[in-house]
Design an enzyme around this catalytic site. Structure first.
Site, PDB file in Angstrom:
ATOM      1  N   SER A  12      -2.488  -2.053  -3.580  1.00 12.92           N
ATOM      2  CA  SER A  12      -1.621  -0.893  -3.765  1.00 12.92           C
ATOM      3  C   SER A  12      -0.449  -0.898  -2.784  1.00 12.92           C
ATOM      4  O   SER A  12       0.246   0.100  -2.621  1.00 12.92           O
ATOM      5  CB  SER A  12      -2.439   0.389  -3.618  1.00 12.92           C
ATOM      6  OG  SER A  12      -1.848   1.435  -4.345  1.00 12.92           O
ATOM      7  N   SER A  13      -0.214  -2.018  -2.122  1.00 12.87           N
ATOM      8  CA  SER A  13       0.883  -2.152  -1.169  1.00 12.87           C
ATOM      9  C   SER A  13       1.933  -3.128  -1.689  1.00 12.87           C
ATOM     10  O   SER A  13       1.692  -4.335  -1.770  1.00 12.87           O
ATOM     11  CB  SER A  13       0.318  -2.665   0.168  1.00 12.87           C
ATOM     12  OG  SER A  13       1.288  -3.368   0.911  1.00 12.87           O
ATOM     13  N   PRO A  14       3.112  -2.613  -2.070  1.00 15.69           N
ATOM     14  CA  PRO A  14       4.172  -3.520  -2.549  1.00 15.69           C
ATOM     15  C   PRO A  14       4.536  -4.592  -1.526  1.00 15.69           C
ATOM     16  O   PRO A  14       4.788  -5.739  -1.897  1.00 15.69           O
ATOM     17  CB  PRO A  14       5.355  -2.576  -2.796  1.00 15.69           C
ATOM     18  CG  PRO A  14       4.712  -1.272  -3.158  1.00 15.69           C
ATOM     19  CD  PRO A  14       3.507  -1.196  -2.247  1.00 15.69           C
TER      20      PRO A  14
END
Lengths: 200, 200
Positions: A12-14
């Site tokens: 969930s971390s670009p």
């Protein structure tokens, strides 16, 4: 042979995604392999700064802009997902199960496919059914993957891996340990490369 | 002539200091001036992520290591100050008073001298008497500076400047606005330069 880099990331971390598109190539250049460590963000959330986004609209707006600009700057395909952020525990468990049972290379291939599904094709990777479909697309057995990602050993293993990462000082995504030296953020890859070069 | 960059910084931010050593040169390369905007951290603290350092020992240890490594990577003289972080309201008020009454160039010279006193010579820039001594070293009048940094108009002006910065979306240090486009962090200077180049 020099020891592997340890690469920690949250689906969930670009910035974790950006790092995932470059880490293997960077390590190979200096004769290293990479061990990929997915972690679900939730257990780490009270510790990291991501929670402040909720309380700070200016920072949230800036960060979304920064994702897009950073992707363009580094020529990485990217679209901010419709559902963001989301629960990545199933994606993480599935990846860890594949790494443990089908080998590190297959695990990496799967993680890359999940990242692409989320940040390029805008799929809901919080849904276990979507994770299974992604697994099928890279040739994984549907029944085995489904059973593997849901069994309690996998769940416990992920929890233990996250505890271990925290004990090693990991507190965000992406996070790289090079022979124990920590590098936090895709924007530290220039310093990571300098350190790899100095040790090569 | 193209409009000036707006450069926001907190004297208690090492990354703000790193940015201060490069921003003028970078802007000049693309035919721009820089307006320097000091702000005391306190009014912005509830909004930014710096507070999380207190609650996260791993992140605090990492960040201190990152300051030193980043300074070395960019060949910037740096020593983590003995007193860190500290109250920068007097440093900010004094700088703003100098900018307002002695001109932007003198204000920048003063800000650079304060940064150097703190991050190179390890002086306590939280102490108003130290700020006055730094002012004397660049030829400022002791009585005028002392009166200027303590008067209520200066105090109100700094408060208003910080409100204005917040309204423009500034939430951390260093922060640069290029024709309204925000860049947060010394580690975005590569993207800032690309944007300056595209507009030159």
């Amino acid at each position: 042979m020099a020891s592997a880099l340890n690469f920690y990331f949250d689906f969930s971390s670009p910035y974790g995604y950006f790092a995932s598109t470059r880490i293997n190539e960077l390590a190979q250049k200096y004769g290293r392999r990479v061990d990929w460590h997915p972690f679900a963000g939730a257990p780490l959330k009270p510790l990291n700064s991501g929670t402040s986004l909720v309380h700070n609209p200016a920072k949230k707006a800036y960060t979304e802009r920064d994702y897009v600009r950073t992707a363009a700057f580094h020529a990485i395909p990217f679209k901010l997902p419709t559902l963001f952020p989301l629960d990545t525990r199933y994606a993480s468990r599935a990846t860890m199960w594949v790494e443990s049972t089908q080998g590190e290379d297959k695990g990496i291939e799967f993680a890359q496919a999940i990242f692409k599904a989320y940040y390029v094709n805008d799929l809901n990777i919080g849904d276990p059914a979507v994770i299974v479909t992604i697994g099928e697309s890279i040739g994984l057995n549907t029944e085995q993957l489904t059973a593997g990602m849901h069994n309690s050993f996998t769940k416990e293993q992920l929890r233990a891996e996250i505890d271990l990462a925290s004990a090693k000082g990991v507190f965000g995504s992406p996070f790289v340990l090079l022979d124990g030296e920590p590098f936090w953020g895709f924007d530290r890859f220039d310093q990571l490369e300098a350190a790899l070069k100095a040790k090569a």
